[in-house]
Every structure is written in C-alpha cells, then in structure tokens.
Design an enzyme around this catalytic site. Structure first.
Site, short mmCIF file in Angstrom:
data_model
loop_
_atom_site.label_atom_id
_atom_site.label_comp_id
_atom_site.label_asym_id
_atom_site.label_seq_id
_atom_site.Cartn_x
_atom_site.Cartn_y
_atom_site.Cartn_z
N GLY A 116 13.19 2.91 -8.00
CA GLY A 116 12.37 2.51 -9.15
C GLY A 116 10.90 2.37 -8.75
O GLY A 116 10.52 2.59 -7.59
N HIS A 166 2.28 -4.46 -2.94
CA HIS A 166 1.84 -4.28 -4.32
C HIS A 166 1.04 -5.51 -4.74
O HIS A 166 1.47 -6.65 -4.48
CB HIS A 166 3.06 -4.09 -5.22
CG HIS A 166 2.70 -3.84 -6.65
ND1 HIS A 166 2.27 -2.62 -7.11
CD2 HIS A 166 2.69 -4.67 -7.72
CE1 HIS A 166 2.01 -2.71 -8.41
NE2 HIS A 166 2.25 -3.93 -8.80
N ASP A 184 8.10 -0.01 -7.89
CA ASP A 184 7.83 -1.39 -7.45
C ASP A 184 8.99 -2.34 -7.78
O ASP A 184 8.77 -3.49 -8.16
CB ASP A 184 6.52 -1.91 -8.10
CG ASP A 184 5.34 -1.01 -7.77
OD1 ASP A 184 5.23 -0.58 -6.61
OD2 ASP A 184 4.52 -0.74 -8.67
C1 GAR Z 1 -3.85 -2.39 -2.35
O1 GAR Z 1 -4.29 -3.40 -3.21
C2 GAR Z 1 -2.35 -2.17 -2.51
O2 GAR Z 1 -1.65 -3.36 -2.74
C3 GAR Z 1 -2.33 -1.28 -3.72
O3 GAR Z 1 -3.39 -0.38 -3.53
C4 GAR Z 1 -4.40 -1.02 -2.77
C5 GAR Z 1 -4.71 -0.16 -1.58
O4 GAR Z 1 -5.81 -0.67 -0.88
N1 GAR Z 1 -1.09 -0.61 -3.85
C6 GAR Z 1 -0.51 -0.36 -5.02
O5 GAR Z 1 -1.03 -0.64 -6.10
C7 GAR Z 1 0.85 0.32 -4.94
N2 GAR Z 1 1.55 0.22 -6.16
P1 GAR Z 1 -6.14 -0.19 0.59
O6 GAR Z 1 -6.15 1.36 0.56
O7 GAR Z 1 -7.50 -0.75 0.87
O8 GAR Z 1 -5.08 -0.73 1.50
#
Ligand code: GAR
Length: 206
Positions: free
Chosen positions: A147, A113, A149
């Site tokens: 929950g 996250h 995150d």
């Molecule tokens: C990343 O920044 C990840 O941390 C976030 O989505 C992005 C996916 O990027 N995840 C969340 O926000 C989950 N709550 P990616 O598809 O290039 O890996």
C-alpha cells in the site's frame, strides 16, 4: 570494518537531507552500517551529489530507459541484490514500488514519511495536516508493504503544529525530527531488535 557492520542501500529522489543524516550517524554516531548504494530515479537529485562527496556509489536509474514499471523495478532488484544489502531505506524516494520489488526483499524495506501515519499518507502530508487543523503532527518510520505509506509502524516522533505555521515551517520542524528518528530506526532494524506480528512492530526485550 567491525564484525557488526551491515550494508544498506538508500533510495532517493531529491535533496537527500535524510541520506545526509544517515551518513552522519554512520560517521559520527556509531551506526554500524556502510551505504553500499544510493539509487535515484531522478537525475538531478542532490542526494546523488551528497553520496559522491562521501565516496559512496551513486546510481541514477532512468525510468525512461525501461519499457515499463516492472522492467524498471527488476533493474533495481538486480542492482540492489548485487550489493547484498541487509536493509533498503527509502529516503524521499517518490515512486511507488511494485509488489515484485517488495516481495524480493521481505521485511527489509523501510520508509520515512512526514506525518503521524496512518494520518495523511501520500503526497503533501504537511499540507494535509495543516488543512485538517491537527494540533500535533510528526514523522513515521515504517516497513514498506504494497500500500501507500501503510506498512507496520516502527517509530514515530511528534511535533506541535502552531496557528502561525505554513507548510514550510511545519515541514522544517518535522524534518529535524526525521533526521533523529531515521538513524534510530535503522539501528533497530540492523541489530535485529524488532519483532513483527501482523501490523504491529515490537522492540525485543533484553
Ligand atoms: C522527507 O520529508 C521525507 O519524509 C519525505 O520526503 C522528504 C525527503 O527529504 N518522504 C515522503 O514524503 C515519502 N512519502 P530529503 O530528500 O531531504 O530526505
């Protein structure tokens, strides 16, 4: 395949740069894993292409073709169980998992996250961080509980927040760290180097 090669599943919804970092760590940095399955809830997720390009099984499971969330999650459970994976890595998987899914794989699901949890859970954490005026943010790898995150924290990386930042700049700085942090956390999980005590995750001493 070495004797210490573990199997993982990666769940995605989007562009898949974290998936790419995991694949790169396997191919070039000795992460002792094979990706048995990449599963997406979005048909056009570029992550699916990245997996196919590496000869990895990539499955789009369409939420619309199931009668409800539980049926969908059961289909994911069945598919993942059929691969006998050691670890499930959420990598930009933008769907809340049911308790049924989480209990099907106890202590085997991790997520990355883009904030220093418990600050800024949920959607748009980088925007939340900018609006809050924090001077540092970062990313967190954590075990997934019921929950949002909120599960036990495995590893975190910190990045500075500058006055000149916008969401894109901050997200990019955090993302660079995500790509380093996630393979590290996956290695710790696979090599059984973590102990979980309530909300606290500790690295085993050798
Ligand atoms: C990343 O920044 C990840 O941390 C976030 O989505 C992005 C996916 O990027 N995840 C969340 O926000 C989950 N709550 P990616 O598809 O290039 O890996």
């Amino acid at each position: 395949m070495g004797s210490q090669e573990f199997k993982i599943a990666v769940l995605v919804s989007g562009r898949g740069t974290n998936l790419q970092a995991i694949m790169d760590a396997i191919e070039h940095a000795g992460l002792p894993a094979t990706i048995a399955l990449v599963l997406s809830n979005k048909k056009d997720a570029y992550a699916l292409k990245r997996a196919e390009n590496h000869g990895i099984e990539a499955v789009f499971l369409d939420p619309k073709s199931f009668s409800g969330k539980l049926e969908y999650d059961q289909a994911m459970i069945d598919l993942i169980k059929s691969k006998s994976v050691d670890l499930i890595c959420l990598a930009g998987f933008m769907r809340i998992l049911s308790g049924e899914f989480i209990h099907a794989f106890p202590e085997k699901i991790i997520n990355i996250h883009p904030s220093l949890l418990p600050a800024f859970p949920g959607l748009h954490p980088q925007k939340q961080a900018l609006e809050c005026g924090v001077k540092f943010s970062g990313c967190t790898v954590h075990f997934v509980d019921e929950g949002v995150d909120s599960g036990p924290i495995i590893l975190q990386s910190v990045v500075p927040v500058y006055d000149s930042d916008d969401e894109e700049k901050l997200s990019g700085r955090i993302l660079e760290q995500e790509h380093i942090l996630y393979p590290k956390a996956i290695r710790l999980c696979l090599l059984n180097q973590l102990t979980l005590s309530g909300k606290k995750v500790m690295q085993k001493k050798h």
